[in-house]
Design a protein around this motif. Sequence first.
Motif, short mmCIF file in Angstrom:
data_model
loop_
_atom_site.label_atom_id
_atom_site.label_comp_id
_atom_site.label_asym_id
_atom_site.label_seq_id
_atom_site.Cartn_x
_atom_site.Cartn_y
_atom_site.Cartn_z
N LEU A 260 0.86 -1.19 0.00
CA LEU A 260 0.00 0.00 0.00
C LEU A 260 0.89 1.24 0.00
CD1 LEU A 260 -3.00 0.95 0.24
CD2 LEU A 260 -2.61 1.12 2.70
N SER A 261 0.60 2.19 -0.90
CA SER A 261 1.40 3.40 -1.03
C SER A 261 0.49 4.63 -1.05
CB SER A 261 2.23 3.38 -2.32
OG SER A 261 3.09 2.26 -2.36
N VAL A 262 1.04 5.77 -0.62
CA VAL A 262 0.29 7.03 -0.66
C VAL A 262 1.18 8.11 -1.24
CG1 VAL A 262 -1.26 6.50 1.27
CG2 VAL A 262 0.95 7.61 1.73
N ASP A 263 0.53 9.09 -1.86
CA ASP A 263 1.19 10.32 -2.30
C ASP A 263 0.82 11.44 -1.34
OD1 ASP A 263 1.79 8.71 -4.42
OD2 ASP A 263 0.88 9.97 -5.96
N ALA A 264 1.75 12.36 -1.14
CA ALA A 264 1.50 13.48 -0.23
C ALA A 264 2.14 14.74 -0.78
CB ALA A 264 2.04 13.16 1.16
N ILE A 265 1.64 15.86 -0.30
CA ILE A 265 2.25 17.17 -0.57
C ILE A 265 2.75 17.74 0.76
CG2 ILE A 265 1.76 19.57 -1.17
CD1 ILE A 265 2.03 17.99 -3.63
N MET A 266 4.01 18.15 0.78
CA MET A 266 4.54 18.85 1.94
C MET A 266 4.44 20.34 1.66
SD MET A 266 5.82 18.64 4.98
CE MET A 266 6.59 17.02 5.19
N PRO A 267 3.45 21.04 2.24
CA PRO A 267 3.24 22.45 1.91
C PRO A 267 4.46 23.31 2.26
CG PRO A 267 1.37 21.55 3.12
CD PRO A 267 2.46 20.53 3.21
N LEU A 268 4.64 24.36 1.48
CA LEU A 268 5.78 25.24 1.72
C LEU A 268 5.71 25.94 3.07
CD1 LEU A 268 6.14 26.92 -1.81
CD2 LEU A 268 7.49 25.04 -0.86
N ASP A 269 4.49 26.16 3.55
CA ASP A 269 4.31 26.91 4.79
C ASP A 269 3.96 26.03 5.99
OD1 ASP A 269 1.85 26.11 3.92
OD2 ASP A 269 0.88 28.08 4.12
N THR A 271 4.92 21.98 8.16
CA THR A 271 5.70 20.75 8.30
C THR A 271 4.81 19.52 8.38
OG1 THR A 271 5.77 21.03 10.71
CG2 THR A 271 7.61 21.95 9.44
N THR A 272 3.52 19.71 8.15
CA THR A 272 2.56 18.60 8.17
C THR A 272 2.13 18.28 6.75
OG1 THR A 272 1.73 19.25 10.35
CG2 THR A 272 0.34 17.79 9.03
N PRO A 273 2.45 17.10 6.24
CA PRO A 273 2.06 16.76 4.87
C PRO A 273 0.56 16.55 4.75
CG PRO A 273 3.13 14.89 5.94
CD PRO A 273 3.24 16.04 6.89
N LEU A 274 0.07 16.65 3.51
CA LEU A 274 -1.33 16.39 3.19
C LEU A 274 -1.38 15.21 2.23
CD1 LEU A 274 -2.46 20.07 2.47
CD2 LEU A 274 -2.77 18.79 4.60
N LEU A 275 -2.22 14.24 2.51
CA LEU A 275 -2.36 13.06 1.66
C LEU A 275 -3.23 13.39 0.45
CD1 LEU A 275 -2.90 10.34 4.42
CD2 LEU A 275 -0.77 11.01 3.31
N ILE A 276 -2.79 12.99 -0.73
CA ILE A 276 -3.51 13.36 -1.94
C ILE A 276 -3.90 12.18 -2.82
CG2 ILE A 276 -2.59 15.70 -2.06
CD1 ILE A 276 -0.55 14.69 -4.11
N ASP A 277 -3.32 11.00 -2.62
CA ASP A 277 -3.64 9.88 -3.50
C ASP A 277 -3.18 8.60 -2.84
OD1 ASP A 277 -4.63 8.58 -5.67
OD2 ASP A 277 -3.12 9.29 -7.11
N CYS A 278 -3.68 7.48 -3.35
CA CYS A 278 -3.32 6.17 -2.81
C CYS A 278 -3.15 5.19 -3.96
CB CYS A 278 -4.42 5.68 -1.85
SG CYS A 278 -4.02 4.14 -1.02
N ASN A 279 -2.18 4.30 -3.82
CA ASN A 279 -1.96 3.22 -4.78
C ASN A 279 -1.87 1.90 -4.00
OD1 ASN A 279 -1.52 4.54 -7.50
ND2 ASN A 279 -0.04 5.66 -6.27
N PRO A 280 -2.74 0.95 -4.29
CA PRO A 280 -2.70 -0.33 -3.56
C PRO A 280 -1.61 -1.26 -4.11
CG PRO A 280 -4.58 -0.26 -5.03
CD PRO A 280 -3.92 1.07 -5.14
N ARG A 281 -0.36 -0.79 -4.06
CA ARG A 281 0.79 -1.52 -4.61
C ARG A 281 2.06 -0.79 -4.17
NH1 ARG A 281 2.35 1.64 -9.12
NH2 ARG A 281 0.73 3.11 -9.79
N LEU A 282 3.21 -1.37 -4.49
CA LEU A 282 4.47 -0.67 -4.33
C LEU A 282 4.69 0.25 -5.52
CD1 LEU A 282 6.87 -3.51 -3.08
CD2 LEU A 282 5.64 -1.79 -1.72
N VAL A 283 5.30 1.41 -5.29
CA VAL A 283 5.56 2.37 -6.36
C VAL A 283 7.06 2.57 -6.48
CG1 VAL A 283 5.19 4.72 -7.19
CG2 VAL A 283 3.34 3.52 -6.02
#
Length: 430
Positions: A260-269, A271-283
């Motif tokens: 299970l994998s997730v994509d995230a954005i680390m905002p410039l302002d 230190t807490t990332p935001l989750l934006i997508d998921c892939n049910p596999r290794l990337v």
Amino acid sequence: MVEVRQLLRVLVPEGSSTSGREAITILGLAGHHVEVCDPSRWCLARYSRFVRKFHHCPPLRSDPAGFLRYVEHLLSSQRFDVLLPTHEQGLAFARVCDRLTARAALALPDFASYRMVHGKAGFSRLLDQLGLPQPPTRIVTSADELRGAVRFPSVVKTSVGTASRGVWFVRDTSDLNLALYDLESGGDFDGEVLVQDLVTGTTEKAQSVFCRGALVGFHAYRQVAAGVGGGEAVKESVTRPLVRAWLATIGAHLGWHGALSVDAIMPLDSTTPLLIDCNPRLVEPVNAYRAGTDLVDLLLRVSRGETPAPLAESRAGVRTHLAMQALLGSASREGTRRDIVRECGRLAAGHGAYQGSTEELTPVRLDWLSAVPLAMTVALLLASPRLATRLARGGFGAHLLDRESIRAIESEDFCRTLSPSSYNGSSSLP
């Protein structure tokens, strides 16, 4: 005492994706016997010395039942220890998991859990349910709803899509009209469409392996340089204990089994990332491998019914790159032939962003056959840099799913279409 690993016969059910190609490298370096099936006779995996045999199979996209019958035929007519899904075929496998695990080891969650995170809308709802952070998100089903929901700048996404398919960056009315035209002409409002506020920051990815709901392996990396379509050309491993905890929460809630994998954005302002997508596999698991975390081996062990102890944290600061992505990215950003030659020079010399970095997709020193697609990419881009986008789209092929194939897999009649069928069309690598 040095652990002696059992060498396995592994079937990788696609060879076109970068993730599948990288998994093959890791499997091959470990000494496993690797065979691949793919609807493209010229997929990336054909150019690897680690692939012992290639099987030409029906396309998952247009014939998911035929693809599954073919895989079942391979598993029943030959001996494979593990079936290792590396891309979207996992959805079809999860639908008939019991049939497949009778013939080879396989690690997948139940179909409902897989389907939930495979779609962007389902994953967004799951994040809301678990109280995990994501950009402000609206889910719409019509053009009028989209017009009312969009706030400039935004990102518009179809619920189904991978490798940056079905994504529009909407910064003004002109961008919105273009997105609406594409969505309406493509019939995408037949399903759900997400509208997310555009957050500026660094793209990151985290991947994990679960054993019956327990997280046993984790790795995260950040994007250092972008390739074509927003994918990573250069990446660097990072430590993200907060994302690890979030993934553990998601996996425990779903009773996840497998990758299970997730994509995230680390905002410039922030230190807490935001989750934006998921892939049910290794990337693209080679960065993790180079950082000391072999998630592919861990997935093999989980597939075979082991309950492994959680792996130690991977090393931060390990940099890897994909030369093909870097070159395609350079050309797609209105690069000239001179720009492409300069990028080749930087790659060869390890200068700039490539300093201290190792190649993960086409490791020529380890796998001389991988030089073929890399050399072909260079030649085609030097002939015409404008080919970059078209070449990148070549990866959005018949090994991927679309709305119609997903509906077919979800249908009540799908399992009844999987009557036994005879195949004799496998072919060996030269």
